[in-house]
Structure formats: C-alpha cells, structure tokens
Motif scaffolding. Structure first.
Motif, PDB file in Angstrom:
ATOM      1  N   VAL A 129      25.514 -14.884 -48.628  1.00 52.52           N
ATOM      2  CA  VAL A 129      26.146 -15.001 -49.947  1.00 52.52           C
ATOM      3  C   VAL A 129      27.472 -15.754 -49.816  1.00 52.52           C
ATOM      4  N   LYS A 130      27.813 -16.507 -50.843  1.00 47.43           N
ATOM      5  CA  LYS A 130      29.084 -17.214 -50.858  1.00 47.43           C
ATOM      6  C   LYS A 130      30.245 -16.211 -50.887  1.00 47.43           C
ATOM      7  N   PRO A 131      31.434 -16.605 -50.422  1.00 51.60           N
ATOM      8  CA  PRO A 131      32.610 -15.732 -50.513  1.00 51.60           C
ATOM      9  C   PRO A 131      32.834 -15.275 -51.956  1.00 51.60           C
ATOM     10  N   TYR A 132      33.246 -14.022 -52.113  1.00 53.17           N
ATOM     11  CA  TYR A 132      33.447 -13.469 -53.447  1.00 53.17           C
ATOM     12  C   TYR A 132      34.793 -12.747 -53.521  1.00 53.17           C
ATOM     13  N   GLU A 133      35.349 -12.737 -54.733  1.00 54.27           N
ATOM     14  CA  GLU A 133      36.682 -12.172 -54.939  1.00 54.27           C
ATOM     15  C   GLU A 133      36.614 -10.655 -55.011  1.00 54.27           C
ATOM     16  N   VAL A 134      37.634  -9.994 -54.452  1.00 53.04           N
ATOM     17  CA  VAL A 134      37.720  -8.538 -54.441  1.00 53.04           C
ATOM     18  C   VAL A 134      39.135  -8.113 -54.834  1.00 53.04           C
ATOM     19  N   TYR A 192      39.652 -12.472 -51.102  1.00 48.66           N
ATOM     20  CA  TYR A 192      38.213 -12.696 -50.979  1.00 48.66           C
ATOM     21  C   TYR A 192      37.635 -12.001 -49.746  1.00 48.66           C
ATOM     22  N   ASN A 199      40.759 -23.297 -50.104  1.00 47.20           N
ATOM     23  CA  ASN A 199      41.164 -22.515 -51.282  1.00 47.20           C
ATOM     24  C   ASN A 199      42.627 -22.099 -51.149  1.00 47.20           C
ATOM     25  N   ARG A 226      44.859 -14.700 -54.777  1.00 48.57           N
ATOM     26  CA  ARG A 226      43.520 -14.120 -54.860  1.00 48.57           C
ATOM     27  C   ARG A 226      43.087 -13.598 -53.486  1.00 48.57           C
TER      28      ARG A 226
END
Length: 294
Positions: free
Chosen positions: A154-159, A205, A109, A203
């Motif tokens: 859980v898959k990586p998530y944006e913060v 994550y 990414n 972004r």
C-alpha cells in the motif's frame, strides 16, 4: 545520511541484534547510542560496536533521564541530522532497506515532519501500522485486518501520530516545535511531539514498504506493571493540560474515580501518586524520575 539515535536502558537481551540490523542497513553511516545508566551488559555491547564500527558513537549518561531527554541529548550529538534523523528502539530488528524507504518518501514530500516504518511483532501481528489521537487524548492504534505482507504494497498514508520505535524525523520540524518535552520521561513523548507537529502544519505518515520487526520487550524494570501504569496515568493528564485543556477536568475526574475504585492497594497508591505528580508538573514543579517503586 540520517543520524540514527538509539536510547538504551537495560536492553542487553535485544540490543546486540538491534545494532547488528542497523549496521547492515542501507544508508546508515552514523549511529548514536545514548545509554541511560544501564546496569546490565548493555554498555559492554555498545562499546563492542564502537570499537568495531567507526560510525557508531556511545553516550553513557550517569543517570536515567528517560526516552524524551535521551533523544534530545542524542540529537545534539548527531553530526548528520540534516535534513533528517531517525529513532530506533533497542528491541527492534531492521530490514535492510527500512531507512532507504523512509528517506525516499520524505525527499519527495517536504511537508512531512515524521515518517514511521510499519512495525510488526515477531509472530507476524501488527505492533504499529499508525494511529490517531482521539478527543480524550488517547493514542489509538490501527489494527488492519490484512496480512502485513499485503499492507506493505500500500502507498504511504497519513496518520495522527508516529511511534518512536522506528521513525524518520525532519530536523526543521523537530526544531520548530522544540523537540521532545523532557517532562514526559516515558510514554506519551512521541504522542506529544506528533500532536505539536501536526498543529504546526506538518504531516505524519506511515510508509508500509519500510518494515521493522519490533520485539517489544523494552527495558528490564522492577515492578514494570506499576511503572507503566504510573507513567500512562501521569503523562496522559500532562498531555491534555499541554495540548487539549478542555479535556483535562473530565479526564482528571475520571482518573480520580478510577483510582478510588481500585481494590489493589499498590495500584491505588500508584494512581494517586500519578495524579498528584501530574498536577505538580502542570504547576511548573519538578518531580523525581524515574519513579521509585520500592
């Protein structure tokens, strides 16, 4: 492989276990420990690791420059900060594959500027599963209702921002936004960096499969409650002036009202001092860090 930067100041109680966990982590071949003039046994512990592990480097500063400036010093000393470098707290314990999980995600990414590990307290509670910065400039932590072992799947998530206790940072993004702002010294440093990165289009994550246990004792500091109060108050105002100016006047007014309603004389004094020093910093003047509470 990424250079790992550890900033220390009187962390002898936790430092040895933190460094032991790092030297046994996958992909680790360079650790730079920046010591902010510790007066406990921290420097002796660092020297032990330097002798035992050729890939551990120690920088011993003659004064406490704080976390933000310490990272900037450590970054310049890294030999392998391309394309990433990592930050790791001296009161954290790494799992073996924590860094590998972050690198694998960042490699896939290219628009991600920072990737944070899932930070868990020793009792199994969440220390940080990521968070966001609200409209008043306060960092708000997520508090998931599920066990962290479930969240790890859980898959990586944006913060909205990353916590610096265990985070991988893309060098390109870090340099683009100018690195950490030395003025923050303690608290709001990573909030400010995250905000600027997101504004620049990067972004951020959380990678839940990357697990780090965060004891959270921090440095041994006299009058720590007042120390923390001062920097939270001061740097929140500095953050708003720098990044969300429309919120500064309401926040400044609220800070003044809150300070004047303090019944404890020491808290009143430290909050007024924080507001005063924040204004000085906004005007381009210097203040003395760390604050002297004696």
């Amino acid at each position: 492989m990424p250079c790992i930067i550890v900033i220390t100041h009187n962390n002898a109680d936790t430092l040895r276990k933190a460094l032991e966990s790092l030297v046994n982590s996958e992909l680790v071949d360079e650790i730079v420990v920046v010591d902010n003039n510790s007066i406990d046994n921290s420097q002796s512990i660092i020297r032990e690791f330097i002798i035992k592990y050729p890939f551990v480097k120690g920088l011993f500063l003659k004064r406490n420059v704080g976390f933000a400036a310490g990272v900037n010093v450590g970054f310049r000393a890294c030999e392998s900060a391309e394309p990433y470098f990592a930050l790791f707290n001296p009161d954290a314990i790494a799992t073996r594959d924590w860094l590998k999980k972050l690198v694998e995600f960042m490699d896939k990414n290219g628009d991600v500027g920072m990737a944070q590990s899932l930070l868990i307290k020793p009792n199994g509670e969440y220390d940080s599963a990521g968070g966001f910065i609200n409209g008043l400039g306060y960092p708000i932590e997520f508090r998931p209702k599920v066990n962290y072992e479930l969240l790890r799947r859980v898959k990586p998530y944006e913060v909205g921002y990353a916590k610096g206790a265990a985070v991988l940072i893309r060098r390109e993004a870090y340099l683009q936004v100018g690195g950490f702002d030395n003025r923050f010294f303690f608290y709001y440093d990573e909030t400010d960096l995250s905000y600027r990165m997101r504004k620049a289009g990067w972004r951020i994550y959380v990678v839940p499969s990357s697990l780090v246990f965060h004891i959270g004792l921090g440095s041994r500091i006299p009058n720590k409650e007042l120390f923390v109060l001062y920097y939270l108050e001061r740097n929140h105002l500095l953050f708003l002036n720098k990044n969300i100016k429309t919120r500064l006047i309401p926040a400044l007014t609220w800070s003044l009202i809150g300070a004047l309603h303090e019944h404890d004389g020491a808290r009143l004094k430290i909050r007024v001092r924080a507001i005063y020093d924040a204004i000085k910093l906004m005007l381009g003047h210097l203040v003395s860090d760390p604050i002297n509470l004696n």
